[in-house]
Motif scaffolding. Sequence first.
Motif, short mmCIF file in Angstrom:
data_model
loop_
_atom_site.label_atom_id
_atom_site.label_comp_id
_atom_site.label_asym_id
_atom_site.label_seq_id
_atom_site.Cartn_x
_atom_site.Cartn_y
_atom_site.Cartn_z
N ALA A 86 -10.05 32.22 42.99
CA ALA A 86 -9.12 31.09 42.96
C ALA A 86 -9.75 29.81 42.44
CB ALA A 86 -8.49 30.86 44.34
N LEU A 87 -10.56 29.93 41.39
CA LEU A 87 -11.00 28.72 40.69
C LEU A 87 -9.80 28.19 39.91
CD1 LEU A 87 -14.45 29.94 39.29
CD2 LEU A 87 -14.03 28.50 41.29
N PHE A 88 -9.77 26.89 39.64
CA PHE A 88 -8.69 26.34 38.84
C PHE A 88 -8.99 26.64 37.38
CE2 PHE A 88 -9.16 23.47 42.57
CZ PHE A 88 -8.00 23.85 43.22
N PRO A 89 -8.14 27.45 36.71
CA PRO A 89 -8.48 27.92 35.36
C PRO A 89 -8.52 26.81 34.31
CG PRO A 89 -6.27 28.66 36.00
CD PRO A 89 -6.88 28.01 37.21
N HIS A 90 -7.72 25.75 34.52
CA HIS A 90 -7.66 24.69 33.51
C HIS A 90 -8.76 23.64 33.71
CE1 HIS A 90 -5.49 23.50 37.07
NE2 HIS A 90 -5.64 22.23 36.72
N MET A 91 -9.54 23.77 34.79
CA MET A 91 -10.62 22.80 35.03
C MET A 91 -11.95 23.41 34.63
SD MET A 91 -9.96 21.23 38.77
CE MET A 91 -8.39 20.61 39.33
N THR A 92 -12.88 22.54 34.23
CA THR A 92 -14.23 23.02 33.94
C THR A 92 -14.93 23.40 35.24
OG1 THR A 92 -15.26 20.86 34.18
CG2 THR A 92 -14.40 21.42 31.98
N VAL A 93 -16.09 24.01 35.08
CA VAL A 93 -16.91 24.38 36.24
C VAL A 93 -17.23 23.13 37.07
CG1 VAL A 93 -19.25 25.13 36.86
CG2 VAL A 93 -17.87 26.46 35.24
N GLU A 94 -17.65 22.06 36.39
CA GLU A 94 -17.97 20.82 37.13
C GLU A 94 -16.75 20.27 37.86
OE1 GLU A 94 -20.06 17.60 35.41
OE2 GLU A 94 -21.74 18.83 34.74
N ALA A 118 -25.37 21.19 43.48
CA ALA A 118 -24.73 22.47 43.78
C ALA A 118 -24.85 23.43 42.60
CB ALA A 118 -23.26 22.27 44.15
N LEU A 119 -24.70 22.90 41.37
CA LEU A 119 -24.81 23.76 40.19
C LEU A 119 -26.25 24.22 39.98
CD1 LEU A 119 -22.32 22.08 37.68
CD2 LEU A 119 -21.99 24.14 39.05
N ASP A 120 -27.22 23.37 40.32
CA ASP A 120 -28.63 23.79 40.26
C ASP A 120 -28.89 24.93 41.23
OD1 ASP A 120 -29.39 22.04 38.30
OD2 ASP A 120 -30.09 20.48 39.70
N MET A 121 -28.32 24.78 42.42
CA MET A 121 -28.51 25.76 43.49
C MET A 121 -28.07 27.16 43.04
SD MET A 121 -26.79 25.24 47.20
CE MET A 121 -25.12 25.66 46.68
N ILE A 122 -26.96 27.23 42.30
CA ILE A 122 -26.46 28.53 41.84
C ILE A 122 -26.89 28.81 40.39
CG2 ILE A 122 -24.47 28.64 43.40
CD1 ILE A 122 -22.84 27.75 40.78
N GLN A 123 -27.77 27.96 39.88
CA GLN A 123 -28.33 28.13 38.53
C GLN A 123 -27.27 28.21 37.44
OE1 GLN A 123 -31.01 31.42 39.04
NE2 GLN A 123 -32.03 30.35 40.72
N LEU A 124 -26.27 27.34 37.53
CA LEU A 124 -25.25 27.32 36.49
C LEU A 124 -25.06 25.90 35.93
CD1 LEU A 124 -22.45 29.75 37.80
CD2 LEU A 124 -24.06 30.13 35.94
N ARG A 125 -26.08 25.06 36.05
CA ARG A 125 -25.95 23.67 35.59
C ARG A 125 -25.55 23.62 34.13
NH1 ARG A 125 -28.98 18.90 37.32
NH2 ARG A 125 -28.36 17.20 35.96
N LYS A 126 -26.10 24.50 33.31
CA LYS A 126 -25.82 24.41 31.89
C LYS A 126 -24.42 24.92 31.52
CE LYS A 126 -28.23 28.68 30.40
NZ LYS A 126 -28.67 29.27 31.68
N PHE A 127 -23.71 25.50 32.49
CA PHE A 127 -22.34 25.96 32.23
C PHE A 127 -21.28 25.02 32.78
CE2 PHE A 127 -24.01 30.59 32.22
CZ PHE A 127 -24.41 30.46 30.90
N GLY A 128 -21.70 23.81 33.16
CA GLY A 128 -20.79 22.84 33.77
C GLY A 128 -19.55 22.52 32.96
#
Length: 226
Positions: A86-94, A118-128
């Motif tokens: 249930a992520l919001f599909p029209h919003m970016t990861v950040e 939080a994005l560093d913690m899950i190692q997805l900072r570059k996908f923000g």
Amino acid sequence: ERFVEFIDVEKSYDGRTFAVTRLNMHVAKGEFLTLLGPSGSGKTTTLNMLAGFERPTHGSITLNGQPVDRLPPYERNIGMVFQNYALFPHMTVEENVAFPLSVRKFSKTETTQRVHKALDMIQLRKFGDRRPGQLSGGQQQRVALARALVFEPSLVLMDEPLGALDKKLREHMQLEIKQLHSMLGVTIVYVTHDQSEALTMSDRVAVFNNGGIAQIGTPDSLYTQP
Ligand code: ADP
Ligand code: ADP
């Protein structure tokens, strides 16, 4: 010690049959408790009552000594992760990860800091800047985890969060959730019908059957009981 407490909780949706009956259990601060049991045994109903989505027909549920259903939703300080992310599909990861902070009126600076952490913690900072549709299933589930943890909730509820993933990714995510649990010291109530998942991840397991707890204990104790 008794961070969450269920006292004689019962839930009937139709006034005749009980989805949950005479439920007594507590969750200690920092504990990882798993509700394990077959479909229809009352796990999700129990979690939804703890989240404040459903009211018990009888009995009481307290969080830090306060009845959960008397606390306004954002004061319950509960993070949630479900199977269909249930992520919001029209919003970016950040933007997805920032959402719980926006509804809680965090400042812009604080929001940016927390989202990056939080994005560093899950190692997805570059996908923000990506949208959920541009991520793999495991990555999307990690974003859902970050979104549930970003406001530093005292309690996180997870309902079959890995159910949609294949076996290899599921085992990887089990380790990741366990690491986050010990790193953050957060209290987790986790729902699954997968016995090996329950035994691998939890401090204690509550085995549900027919709306009640058939057994509760550490993974070791459940195995050594006759
Ligand atoms: P589990 O999570 O272990 O699969 P549930 O808590 O979803 O179990 O369901 C327990 C029982 O309550 C089942 O018999 C189910 O059909 C019933 N139930 C669950 N949610 C509802 C609802 N919203 N309305 C009516 N009955 C429900
Ligand atoms: P992990 O934490 O194990 O890296 P991922 O969800 O990042 O988990 O990746 C799981 C699998 O999905 C990997 O085999 C990876 O190669 C693949 N994968 C990663 N990103 C994508 C993507 N955007 N689209 C399709 N597959 C991907």
